[in-house]
Motif scaffolding. Structure first.
Motif, PDB file in Angstrom:
ATOM      1  N   ALA A  72      -0.304  19.743  -7.413  1.00 56.12           N
ATOM      2  CA  ALA A  72       0.189  18.797  -6.412  1.00 56.12           C
ATOM      3  C   ALA A  72      -0.947  17.846  -6.075  1.00 56.12           C
ATOM      4  O   ALA A  72      -2.047  18.292  -5.717  1.00 56.12           O
ATOM      5  CB  ALA A  72       0.650  19.530  -5.158  1.00 56.12           C
ATOM      6  N   GLU A  73      -0.691  16.546  -6.203  1.00 51.10           N
ATOM      7  CA  GLU A  73      -1.739  15.554  -5.969  1.00 51.10           C
ATOM      8  C   GLU A  73      -1.234  14.478  -5.018  1.00 51.10           C
ATOM      9  O   GLU A  73      -0.253  13.783  -5.315  1.00 51.10           O
ATOM     10  CB  GLU A  73      -2.176  14.923  -7.298  1.00 51.10           C
ATOM     11  N   TRP A  74      -1.897  14.377  -3.866  1.00 49.31           N
ATOM     12  CA  TRP A  74      -1.666  13.281  -2.936  1.00 49.31           C
ATOM     13  C   TRP A  74      -2.628  12.159  -3.310  1.00 49.31           C
ATOM     14  O   TRP A  74      -3.843  12.374  -3.371  1.00 49.31           O
ATOM     15  CB  TRP A  74      -1.933  13.729  -1.502  1.00 49.31           C
ATOM     16  N   THR A  75      -2.095  10.980  -3.571  1.00 55.30           N
ATOM     17  CA  THR A  75      -2.940   9.874  -4.019  1.00 55.30           C
ATOM     18  C   THR A  75      -2.557   8.583  -3.307  1.00 55.30           C
ATOM     19  O   THR A  75      -1.460   8.452  -2.756  1.00 55.30           O
ATOM     20  CB  THR A  75      -2.810   9.646  -5.538  1.00 55.30           C
ATOM     21  N   THR A  76      -3.489   7.638  -3.344  1.00 52.32           N
ATOM     22  CA  THR A  76      -3.209   6.266  -2.971  1.00 52.32           C
ATOM     23  C   THR A  76      -3.894   5.378  -4.004  1.00 52.32           C
ATOM     24  O   THR A  76      -4.340   5.871  -5.052  1.00 52.32           O
ATOM     25  CB  THR A  76      -3.658   5.957  -1.533  1.00 52.32           C
ATOM     26  N   TYR A  77      -4.004   4.078  -3.720  1.00 58.80           N
ATOM     27  CA  TYR A  77      -4.453   3.133  -4.743  1.00 58.80           C
ATOM     28  C   TYR A  77      -5.577   2.272  -4.183  1.00 58.80           C
ATOM     29  O   TYR A  77      -5.530   1.841  -3.019  1.00 58.80           O
ATOM     30  CB  TYR A  77      -3.264   2.295  -5.237  1.00 58.80           C
ATOM     31  N   VAL A  78      -6.590   2.048  -5.025  1.00 58.45           N
ATOM     32  CA  VAL A  78      -7.816   1.392  -4.571  1.00 58.45           C
ATOM     33  C   VAL A  78      -8.277   0.365  -5.594  1.00 58.45           C
ATOM     34  O   VAL A  78      -7.910   0.421  -6.773  1.00 58.45           O
ATOM     35  CB  VAL A  78      -8.948   2.424  -4.348  1.00 58.45           C
ATOM     36  N   ASN A  79      -9.102  -0.572  -5.121  1.00 57.01           N
ATOM     37  CA  ASN A  79      -9.859  -1.459  -5.997  1.00 57.01           C
ATOM     38  C   ASN A  79     -11.273  -0.911  -6.127  1.00 57.01           C
ATOM     39  O   ASN A  79     -11.853  -0.435  -5.144  1.00 57.01           O
ATOM     40  CB  ASN A  79      -9.914  -2.882  -5.425  1.00 57.01           C
ATOM     41  N   ASP A  80     -11.824  -1.000  -7.348  1.00 55.60           N
ATOM     42  CA  ASP A  80     -13.181  -0.494  -7.560  1.00 55.60           C
ATOM     43  C   ASP A  80     -14.172  -1.609  -7.872  1.00 55.60           C
ATOM     44  O   ASP A  80     -15.266  -1.352  -8.372  1.00 55.60           O
ATOM     45  CB  ASP A  80     -13.205   0.565  -8.663  1.00 55.60           C
ATOM     46  N   ALA A 126      -3.068   2.107 -13.218  1.00 55.07           N
ATOM     47  CA  ALA A 126      -3.870   2.707 -12.145  1.00 55.07           C
ATOM     48  C   ALA A 126      -4.322   4.110 -12.512  1.00 55.07           C
ATOM     49  O   ALA A 126      -5.332   4.606 -11.993  1.00 55.07           O
ATOM     50  CB  ALA A 126      -3.071   2.732 -10.842  1.00 55.07           C
ATOM     51  N   GLY A 127      -3.583   4.760 -13.414  1.00 54.79           N
ATOM     52  CA  GLY A 127      -3.954   6.103 -13.837  1.00 54.79           C
ATOM     53  C   GLY A 127      -5.102   6.153 -14.819  1.00 54.79           C
ATOM     54  O   GLY A 127      -5.572   7.245 -15.167  1.00 54.79           O
ATOM     55  N   ASP A 128      -5.594   4.992 -15.278  1.00 58.67           N
ATOM     56  CA  ASP A 128      -6.743   4.980 -16.199  1.00 58.67           C
ATOM     57  C   ASP A 128      -7.945   5.694 -15.605  1.00 58.67           C
ATOM     58  O   ASP A 128      -8.671   6.407 -16.299  1.00 58.67           O
ATOM     59  CB  ASP A 128      -7.170   3.543 -16.506  1.00 58.67           C
ATOM     60  N   LEU A 129      -8.195   5.418 -14.321  1.00 61.65           N
ATOM     61  CA  LEU A 129      -9.310   6.046 -13.618  1.00 61.65           C
ATOM     62  C   LEU A 129      -8.776   6.705 -12.356  1.00 61.65           C
ATOM     63  O   LEU A 129      -8.062   6.073 -11.569  1.00 61.65           O
ATOM     64  CB  LEU A 129     -10.385   5.020 -13.245  1.00 61.65           C
ATOM     65  N   ARG A 130      -9.125   7.971 -12.175  1.00 61.04           N
ATOM     66  CA  ARG A 130      -8.729   8.731 -10.985  1.00 61.04           C
ATOM     67  C   ARG A 130      -9.991   9.047 -10.198  1.00 61.04           C
ATOM     68  O   ARG A 130     -10.782   9.903 -10.586  1.00 61.04           O
ATOM     69  CB  ARG A 130      -8.007  10.018 -11.380  1.00 61.04           C
ATOM     70  N   TYR A 131     -10.172   8.322  -9.096  1.00 56.72           N
ATOM     71  CA  TYR A 131     -11.356   8.524  -8.270  1.00 56.72           C
ATOM     72  C   TYR A 131     -11.146   9.675  -7.290  1.00 56.72           C
ATOM     73  O   TYR A 131     -10.040   9.897  -6.788  1.00 56.72           O
ATOM     74  CB  TYR A 131     -11.674   7.255  -7.482  1.00 56.72           C
ATOM     75  N   THR A 135      -6.280   4.805  -9.190  1.00 53.02           N
ATOM     76  CA  THR A 135      -5.757   5.915  -8.401  1.00 53.02           C
ATOM     77  C   THR A 135      -6.889   6.587  -7.638  1.00 53.02           C
ATOM     78  O   THR A 135      -7.983   6.780  -8.179  1.00 53.02           O
ATOM     79  CB  THR A 135      -5.065   6.937  -9.316  1.00 53.02           C
ATOM     80  N   PHE A 136      -6.618   6.947  -6.385  1.00 50.23           N
ATOM     81  CA  PHE A 136      -7.590   7.665  -5.564  1.00 50.23           C
ATOM     82  C   PHE A 136      -6.957   8.965  -5.096  1.00 50.23           C
ATOM     83  O   PHE A 136      -5.886   8.972  -4.487  1.00 50.23           O
ATOM     84  CB  PHE A 136      -8.011   6.826  -4.358  1.00 50.23           C
ATOM     85  N   VAL A 137      -7.615  10.082  -5.395  1.00 49.84           N
ATOM     86  CA  VAL A 137      -7.098  11.401  -5.043  1.00 49.84           C
ATOM     87  C   VAL A 137      -7.479  11.717  -3.599  1.00 49.84           C
ATOM     88  O   VAL A 137      -8.659  11.868  -3.272  1.00 49.84           O
ATOM     89  CB  VAL A 137      -7.644  12.483  -5.992  1.00 49.84           C
ATOM     90  N   LEU A 138      -6.472  11.816  -2.759  1.00 51.68           N
ATOM     91  CA  LEU A 138      -6.691  12.174  -1.361  1.00 51.68           C
ATOM     92  C   LEU A 138      -6.805  13.678  -1.184  1.00 51.68           C
ATOM     93  O   LEU A 138      -7.607  14.172  -0.385  1.00 51.68           O
ATOM     94  CB  LEU A 138      -5.535  11.654  -0.506  1.00 51.68           C
ATOM     95  N   GLU A 139      -5.986  14.388  -1.936  1.00 49.09           N
ATOM     96  CA  GLU A 139      -5.922  15.841  -1.790  1.00 49.09           C
ATOM     97  C   GLU A 139      -5.298  16.402  -3.060  1.00 49.09           C
ATOM     98  O   GLU A 139      -4.336  15.835  -3.586  1.00 49.09           O
ATOM     99  CB  GLU A 139      -5.068  16.190  -0.568  1.00 49.09           C
ATOM    100  N   GLN A 169       0.860  -1.184   0.000  1.00 48.37           N
ATOM    101  CA  GLN A 169       0.000   0.000   0.000  1.00 48.37           C
ATOM    102  C   GLN A 169       0.892   1.228   0.000  1.00 48.37           C
ATOM    103  O   GLN A 169       1.808   1.344   0.822  1.00 48.37           O
ATOM    104  CB  GLN A 169      -0.903   0.021   1.228  1.00 48.37           C
ATOM    105  N   TRP A 170       0.632   2.134  -0.925  1.00 54.33           N
ATOM    106  CA  TRP A 170       1.510   3.285  -1.105  1.00 54.33           C
ATOM    107  C   TRP A 170       0.734   4.593  -0.978  1.00 54.33           C
ATOM    108  O   TRP A 170      -0.448   4.678  -1.322  1.00 54.33           O
ATOM    109  CB  TRP A 170       2.169   3.251  -2.485  1.00 54.33           C
ATOM    110  N   LEU A 171       1.444   5.598  -0.510  1.00 53.60           N
ATOM    111  CA  LEU A 171       1.010   6.993  -0.554  1.00 53.60           C
ATOM    112  C   LEU A 171       1.941   7.708  -1.519  1.00 53.60           C
ATOM    113  O   LEU A 171       3.168   7.573  -1.419  1.00 53.60           O
ATOM    114  CB  LEU A 171       1.101   7.633   0.830  1.00 53.60           C
ATOM    115  N   THR A 172       1.376   8.463  -2.464  1.00 52.68           N
ATOM    116  CA  THR A 172       2.180   9.130  -3.491  1.00 52.68           C
ATOM    117  C   THR A 172       1.857  10.614  -3.520  1.00 52.68           C
ATOM    118  O   THR A 172       0.688  11.013  -3.444  1.00 52.68           O
ATOM    119  CB  THR A 172       1.892   8.522  -4.879  1.00 52.68           C
ATOM    120  N   LEU A 173       2.890  11.420  -3.633  1.00 53.47           N
ATOM    121  CA  LEU A 173       2.737  12.838  -3.961  1.00 53.47           C
ATOM    122  C   LEU A 173       3.389  13.074  -5.313  1.00 53.47           C
ATOM    123  O   LEU A 173       4.554  12.733  -5.518  1.00 53.47           O
ATOM    124  CB  LEU A 173       3.392  13.737  -2.912  1.00 53.47           C
TER     125      LEU A 173
END
Length: 554
Positions: A400-408, A483-488, A416-420, A382-386
């Motif tokens: 600037a995008e803080w993201t993590t990774y999710v299953n849909d 993971a970048g195909d869809l950005r939730y 990709t899931f946009v946290l901030e 599980q990763w946190l990415t900026l």
């Protein structure tokens, strides 16, 4: 569109209800149709003026399956084949490694048969080879056939040439094309065979799944025609990580009476079948609008006028569909190459996962997902990415995008899931609707990137040294790219994203111990002080986005 106009337009779309949460779905739908509809109308006008490239949806349908029959052109036949293909000036035949399992690059003739929707419809067959255009290896279409007719830069009106391509309940794919002769109203079918094949797909448990090379995927970025005109395509993971199987040639029958048969080995190097649809965005006749010297000036002048008229009309129809809520908007943008995009990645330790998930506020239907970020990773995590970068599109700003990774809940892998998210100029997003400018700076100062996101004690700041010549590189894992195909976003809205193949290219790897960081952001509580991985993009990336793509389904 200027930042001032964007700010004014966004402000006029701001929700009128409570402002202590994301806008409701009705407000989002209204904003999507009005704002992106007007933007689409503006783009259609610019296409008609010849100052903007059209971009349209192009989907290779999954049924009947798309097939590739790849014939090897022996080295001894390469010169004769190139002469018969009549390659335009400035192009030379190029070898290509199509599959990761191929022992070496070869010269090829590829026949692709598929059913398409979007820019055009119906069955298509394309005979292509691979050429060097002076900068890279690309596809070149030598002959195309469309069952329902199409527009291409050779015809430009390609009248219908019917043929069959189907699959039965036992998994037998049958393709049958007869030759045609010119007639007063268009091509007339004869009784003579052009190409016929049967391909028996094996049972699921016996299928030989194969992986296309990144270079074969990248050859699709620009697809040339024999007059030097090219179409530009943008991909997602349905291209580079598709469910693709190779068929034993013992389960294939072929009758090839095309003009290319004398130059190729009679038994194909491989016969490939795609088990799902492939999604692209395509910008037709790219170098007619942006000349590169590869197209005869008279040909370009003729096609330029036709392109402006025809594709501005199609773009206008699409824009009206966006306004009416029946068509998805298509937005072009770029992650520029200077300054280079930088990624900071932190592993989220198991002891913090529960708290991290709570803080992420995942909407219903999404769950945290482990992912491999780079090739060679021993296990997913599980990763946190900026990611901080400069974006160019309707406006130009630092993001600037803080993201993590999710299953849909689908089988396509992590998303990709946009946290901030924050930007140095006003931007539209489905959480804030009108998001005012924030403090984001990202500069190359001397030999280091200096980055600041936010202000005061909650700011993130970092200095990342740019390695000297010959820096170490890493290959991003296809799961990370896909993971970048869809950005939730946190309200479940997702952007669908397509990109050129540079997203698959190597990234510069920076030793995290050389990176200085002051992280006062909300996510620092869940990870170590220092990142586990730091990357710098070697190239910019042109992208095409369907913003708020799933909104009608929420």
């Amino acid at each position: 569109m200027s930042a001032l106009l964007l700010s004014t337009g966004l402000a006029s779309c701001a929700p009128t209800g409570p402002t202590n949460g994301p806008p409701d779905l009705a407000t989002l739908r209204s904003t999507k149709s009005s704002f992106y509809g007007q933007q689409a109308l503006d783009e259609a006008t610019a296409v008609g003026n010849g100052t903007r490239q059209p971009v349209l949806d192009f989907t290779v349908e999954g049924t009947p399956p798309s097939i590739f029959v790849n014939y090897v052109v022996p080295d001894t036949q390469a010169s004769a084949f190139a002469a018969a293909a009549a390659l335009p000036p400035g192009f030379s035949l190029a070898k290509m490694q199509i599959l990761e399992s191929d022992p070496e690059p070869r010269y090829w003739l590829s026949l692709n048969v598929y059913r398409v929707s979007g820019l055009t419809t119906g069955l298509r067959a394309e005979w292509s080879t691979y050429v060097n255009d002076g900068s890279a290896t690309r596809f070149m279409i030598l002959r195309a056939r469309a069952s329902e007719g199409s527009i291409d830069p050779i015809g430009p009106l390609a009248l219908p040439e019917p043929f069959g391509h189907s699959v039965d309940s036992a998994g037998l794919i049958t393709t049958a094309m007869n030759k045609t002769v010119p007639g007063p109203l268009g091509p007339v079918l004869t009784g003579q065979n052009l190409f016929t094949s049967t391909i028996q797909m094996p049972p699921s448990a016996q299928r030989n799944y194969v992986v296309p090379t990144r270079s074969w995927v990248g050859a699709n970025d620009f697809i040339y025609w024999t007059n030097g005109v090219n179409d530009r395509t943008f991909h997602n993971s349905t291209s580079h990580s598709a469910p693709l199987i190779s068929i034993d040639t013992a389960d294939v029958t072929l009758a090839d009476d095309t003009e290319w048969a004398p130059f190729v080995d009679p038994v194909p190097g491989h016969v490939l079948v795609y088990l799902d649809k492939l999604q692209f965005m395509i910008s037709p006749w790219w170098n007619v609008t942006e000349p590169d010297g590869r197209v005869d000036p008279n040909t370009r002048a003729t096609l330029f006028d036709l392109k402006k008229t025809m594709y501005s009309g199609l773009m206008t129809i699409n824009a009206l569909g966006v306004i009416g809520g029946t068509t998805e908007p298509i937005v072009q943008s770029a992650v520029v190459s200077s300054p280079q995009s930088v990624y900071w990645h932190w592993k989220v330790p198991a002891s913090q996962l529960s708290a991290f998930e709570t803080a992420a506020h995942l909407p219903a239907g999404l769950t945290l997902a482990e992912i491999r970020l780079q090739e060679g990773d021993p296990a997913p995590a599980q990763w946190l990415t900026l990611n901080v970068y400069k974006s160019s599109g309707a406006t130009t700003e630092y993001r600037a995008e803080w993201t993590t990774y999710v299953n849909d809940g689908t089988s396509r892998g992590p998303r990709t899931f946009v946290l901030e998210s924050s930007a140095s100029a006003p931007v539209l997003d489905p959480i804030h609707l009108f998001a005012p400018a924030s403090a984001v700076s990202h500069w190359l100062i001397g030999a280091s990137y200096s980055t600041v996101v936010g202000t005061g004690p909650t700011a993130f700041s970092s200095s990342v040294p740019l390695p000297s010549q010959g820096p170490p590189t890493v290959l991003p894992h296809r799961d990370f790219v896909g993971a970048g195909d869809l950005r939730y976003w946190s309200n479940g809205v997702a952007d669908r994203v397509f990109a050129e193949s540079t997203v698959l290219d190597e990234k510069i790897s920076v030793d995290p111990s050389l990176v200085s960081i002051a992280n006062g952001g909300a996510w620092s509580a869940f990870v170590a002080a220092s990142p586990d991985l730091v990357w710098i993009d070697r190239f910019g990336v042109d992208r095409v986005t369907n913003p708020w793509w799933n909104l009608n389904g929420l």
